[in-house]
Design a protein around this motif. Sequence first.
Motif, PDB file in Angstrom:
ATOM      1  N   ILE A 455     -21.847  -3.707   6.182  1.00  0.00           N
ATOM      2  CA  ILE A 455     -22.973  -3.874   7.145  1.00  0.00           C
ATOM      3  C   ILE A 455     -23.402  -2.819   8.037  1.00  0.00           C
ATOM      4  CG2 ILE A 455     -22.008  -5.541   8.667  1.00  0.00           C
ATOM      5  CD1 ILE A 455     -25.532  -5.907   6.878  1.00  0.00           C
ATOM      6  N   TRP A 456     -22.138  -2.425   8.785  1.00  0.00           N
ATOM      7  CA  TRP A 456     -22.232  -1.665   9.798  1.00  0.00           C
ATOM      8  C   TRP A 456     -22.326  -0.014   9.381  1.00  0.00           C
ATOM      9  CZ3 TRP A 456     -23.536  -3.440  14.353  1.00  0.00           C
ATOM     10  CH2 TRP A 456     -23.310  -4.702  14.580  1.00  0.00           C
ATOM     11  N   GLU A 457     -22.443  -0.069   8.086  1.00  0.00           N
ATOM     12  CA  GLU A 457     -22.706   1.452   7.402  1.00  0.00           C
ATOM     13  C   GLU A 457     -24.117   1.486   7.038  1.00  0.00           C
ATOM     14  OE1 GLU A 457     -19.178   3.389   5.657  1.00  0.00           O
ATOM     15  OE2 GLU A 457     -18.319   1.145   6.192  1.00  0.00           O
ATOM     16  N   THR A 458     -24.917   0.427   6.864  1.00  0.00           N
ATOM     17  CA  THR A 458     -25.977   0.161   6.194  1.00  0.00           C
ATOM     18  C   THR A 458     -27.080   0.839   7.238  1.00  0.00           C
ATOM     19  OG1 THR A 458     -25.281  -1.637   4.766  1.00  0.00           O
ATOM     20  CG2 THR A 458     -27.610  -1.427   4.860  1.00  0.00           C
ATOM     21  N   LYS A 459     -27.420   1.774   6.855  1.00  0.00           N
ATOM     22  CA  LYS A 459     -28.504   2.577   7.977  1.00  0.00           C
ATOM     23  C   LYS A 459     -29.804   1.810   8.221  1.00  0.00           C
ATOM     24  CE  LYS A 459     -26.960   7.482   7.622  1.00  0.00           C
ATOM     25  NZ  LYS A 459     -25.838   7.026   6.769  1.00  0.00           N
ATOM     26  N   ILE A 460     -30.267   1.120   7.344  1.00  0.00           N
ATOM     27  CA  ILE A 460     -31.582   0.389   7.376  1.00  0.00           C
ATOM     28  C   ILE A 460     -31.224  -0.743   8.317  1.00  0.00           C
ATOM     29  CG2 ILE A 460     -33.408  -0.790   6.314  1.00  0.00           C
ATOM     30  CD1 ILE A 460     -32.937   0.939   3.894  1.00  0.00           C
ATOM     31  N   TYR A 461     -30.294  -1.474   8.086  1.00  0.00           N
ATOM     32  CA  TYR A 461     -29.967  -2.997   8.704  1.00  0.00           C
ATOM     33  C   TYR A 461     -29.405  -2.292  10.087  1.00  0.00           C
ATOM     34  CZ  TYR A 461     -28.378  -7.450   9.868  1.00  0.00           C
ATOM     35  OH  TYR A 461     -28.077  -8.735  10.525  1.00  0.00           O
ATOM     36  N   THR A 462     -28.703  -1.140  10.227  1.00  0.00           N
ATOM     37  CA  THR A 462     -28.073  -0.841  11.854  1.00  0.00           C
ATOM     38  C   THR A 462     -29.236  -0.224  12.567  1.00  0.00           C
ATOM     39  OG1 THR A 462     -27.148   1.084  10.927  1.00  0.00           O
ATOM     40  CG2 THR A 462     -25.650  -0.796  10.996  1.00  0.00           C
ATOM     41  N   LEU A 463     -30.315   0.331  11.792  1.00  0.00           N
ATOM     42  CA  LEU A 463     -31.671   0.755  12.685  1.00  0.00           C
ATOM     43  C   LEU A 463     -32.328  -0.195  13.209  1.00  0.00           C
ATOM     44  CD1 LEU A 463     -33.966   3.006  12.934  1.00  0.00           C
ATOM     45  CD2 LEU A 463     -34.971   1.676  10.876  1.00  0.00           C
ATOM     46  N   TYR A 464     -32.136  -1.413  12.579  1.00  0.00           N
ATOM     47  CA  TYR A 464     -33.105  -2.587  13.237  1.00  0.00           C
ATOM     48  C   TYR A 464     -31.955  -2.989  14.288  1.00  0.00           C
ATOM     49  CZ  TYR A 464     -37.280  -2.368  10.722  1.00  0.00           C
ATOM     50  OH  TYR A 464     -38.483  -2.152  10.297  1.00  0.00           O
ATOM     51  N   PHE A 465     -30.673  -3.312  13.905  1.00  0.00           N
ATOM     52  CA  PHE A 465     -29.879  -3.902  14.858  1.00  0.00           C
ATOM     53  C   PHE A 465     -29.770  -3.490  16.175  1.00  0.00           C
ATOM     54  CE2 PHE A 465     -26.053  -5.385  16.953  1.00  0.00           C
ATOM     55  CZ  PHE A 465     -25.940  -6.738  16.612  1.00  0.00           C
ATOM     56  N   PHE A 466     -29.693  -2.007  16.439  1.00  0.00           N
ATOM     57  CA  PHE A 466     -29.261  -1.468  17.321  1.00  0.00           C
ATOM     58  C   PHE A 466     -30.712  -1.050  18.012  1.00  0.00           C
ATOM     59  CE2 PHE A 466     -25.092   0.163  15.485  1.00  0.00           C
ATOM     60  CZ  PHE A 466     -24.374  -0.165  16.527  1.00  0.00           C
ATOM     61  N   MET A 467     -31.893  -0.893  17.373  1.00  0.00           N
ATOM     62  CA  MET A 467     -33.139  -0.859  18.114  1.00  0.00           C
ATOM     63  C   MET A 467     -33.437  -2.229  18.923  1.00  0.00           C
ATOM     64  SD  MET A 467     -35.649   1.578  15.570  1.00  0.00           S
ATOM     65  CE  MET A 467     -36.621   1.884  16.878  1.00  0.00           C
ATOM     66  N   ILE A 468     -33.347  -3.348  18.272  1.00  0.00           N
ATOM     67  CA  ILE A 468     -33.562  -4.671  18.912  1.00  0.00           C
ATOM     68  C   ILE A 468     -32.603  -4.865  19.865  1.00  0.00           C
ATOM     69  CG2 ILE A 468     -33.369  -7.022  18.105  1.00  0.00           C
ATOM     70  CD1 ILE A 468     -34.625  -6.281  15.663  1.00  0.00           C
ATOM     71  N   LEU A 469     -31.250  -4.286  19.602  1.00  0.00           N
ATOM     72  CA  LEU A 469     -30.376  -4.668  20.829  1.00  0.00           C
ATOM     73  C   LEU A 469     -30.672  -3.653  22.081  1.00  0.00           C
ATOM     74  CD1 LEU A 469     -27.490  -5.583  21.829  1.00  0.00           C
ATOM     75  CD2 LEU A 469     -26.503  -3.718  20.752  1.00  0.00           C
ATOM     76  N   GLY A 470     -31.371  -2.568  21.732  1.00  0.00           N
ATOM     77  CA  GLY A 470     -31.593  -1.605  22.821  1.00  0.00           C
ATOM     78  C   GLY A 470     -32.970  -2.255  23.628  1.00  0.00           C
ATOM     79  N   ALA A 471     -33.694  -2.896  22.911  1.00  0.00           N
ATOM     80  CA  ALA A 471     -34.844  -3.561  23.448  1.00  0.00           C
ATOM     81  C   ALA A 471     -34.544  -4.784  24.252  1.00  0.00           C
ATOM     82  CB  ALA A 471     -36.069  -4.148  22.601  1.00  0.00           C
ATOM     83  N   TYR A 472     -33.399  -5.318  23.634  1.00  0.00           N
ATOM     84  CA  TYR A 472     -32.740  -6.661  24.768  1.00  0.00           C
ATOM     85  C   TYR A 472     -32.254  -6.195  25.944  1.00  0.00           C
ATOM     86  CZ  TYR A 472     -29.804 -10.627  25.695  1.00  0.00           C
ATOM     87  OH  TYR A 472     -29.062 -11.606  26.410  1.00  0.00           O
ATOM     88  N   ALA A 473     -31.345  -4.918  25.648  1.00  0.00           N
ATOM     89  CA  ALA A 473     -30.899  -4.490  27.156  1.00  0.00           C
ATOM     90  C   ALA A 473     -31.852  -4.179  28.044  1.00  0.00           C
ATOM     91  CB  ALA A 473     -29.854  -3.255  26.468  1.00  0.00           C
TER      92      ALA A 473
END
Length: 482
Positions: A455-473
């Motif tokens: 999952i942490w190498e799936t670019k489409i998924y990590t795109l969303y995870f890290f962008m949403i995490l960034g918005a949360y931060a």
Amino acid sequence: MENIKSYRFLLIGFLILTLSLTLTPKLALISITAIFAVYTIVNPKNALLLLLLYVPIRPLYAEANPGLKYIGDIITILLFLITVYQLRHDIRSIFRFKIFEWAFFLFCLVGAVSAYMTGVSIVAIVFQLRTFLIMYLLYYIISRMKIDKQDITKFAWVTVFVAMLISLHGIIEKLSLRTWLLPQAWVERIISETNFARIYGMPGNPNTLGMYLGVAIVLSLYLLHQAEGQTKRFLYVALTLFNGTMLLTLSRGTLISVFIGWIVFLALTRYWKPVKPYVVTLILGILLVYFPTNGGVALVQYINDQDYGKGGFINRIQHTVDDETQILTAETGRIYFIEKGFEVFKDYPMMGSGFATFGDSATLSFSSPIYEKYNIYSDGYGEGSENKYYFQNFYTDNQYIQVIAETGAAGVILFALFLLGMLVLFWKRRKEDLFSNVMIAFWMATCASGLLYNIWETKIYTLYFFMILGAYAAKHKLVLQD
């Protein structure tokens, strides 16, 4: 719905990418990448949104024209440099990281060092480091931006528009028996009868497509919460399409992860309002998308006197438990990879065998120096069998066994700190706002997915995870806190 004119950049970006398919790879690499680079400098926030268009369709477009491979990397690196430049007078903010980030950096360091000691090429090591770190940069960028509700709403709407495009393309792919609107290499790809029944879509992978649509459903429900009138009806149509298409991927892992995410969210919040529209559109998706599409496929096969196999969730579940599948799982599937992973771990207990050695993204391109040692090239069904199955290019389909094999005890501890460090941030603020509870549910669904996918190498998924995490931060000003 917001003023549609504010999304013209998205349509223009899609048209540019589509027209670039007619260019030579070299010309596309130079001209199209330059266009997106200039736009990134002029409008960084919209460039971030363009990534929501580019990354999900990249597998198809890059297959059709290899010159389009590096647009996402260029946009991300430019945004990172712009961020650092804007923070040049606040050096502390540039180098301020949370515990989970330090753990992630050290995890990558352990994987790189152990890989070098194992004899992996520098190119392969860099390739794998890029896989892990390129999407993290989006968290770094967004966490240091000023993000408001309008930015989050735009983020969600762009996802809805792109997900509708991808869903419709996937249905066309299925109805055409994988012959329309696909690169020739994908048309000619040999796919098993079981997988032929699944939608691969623009992401080129049914599991990735399923996870992407799961995120699109959540963001659509977020928009539905504040929508009225025609906008509300439009979102119901979108949700119906997404739910039906997600079922057509026949991705069991996605359904498990979505279920876990819902259970965690409801247990934490007792907020039931999104459940009704989700259940209603899920039922509509089954009735108006899932069954009609499968019926259309059966009709096309009957007219053409072809039989590429039948597919549905009942067949998929039966296939999971039948004898043949159990043999494949034990001798060539997930159980086989787990057993091999622990075999590698026993020989490299402290720091593992290193990145690019055991079923990660880099091994797909560069293979591995340890495969021959562990007989991973061997006959998967046992000595002398007529059925040969080779693993020169395999994914572990389990993020954790890959971490165990490639980074050993040190990597396991650091990766656990990476995951738990994020959870602590969300848990501390769970009573402050709904966003924190959403992130806990998102985190749990992600961790569950790691048991079934890299999952942490799936670019489409990590795109969303890290962008949403960034918005949360950014919302909680985490980077500004000591």
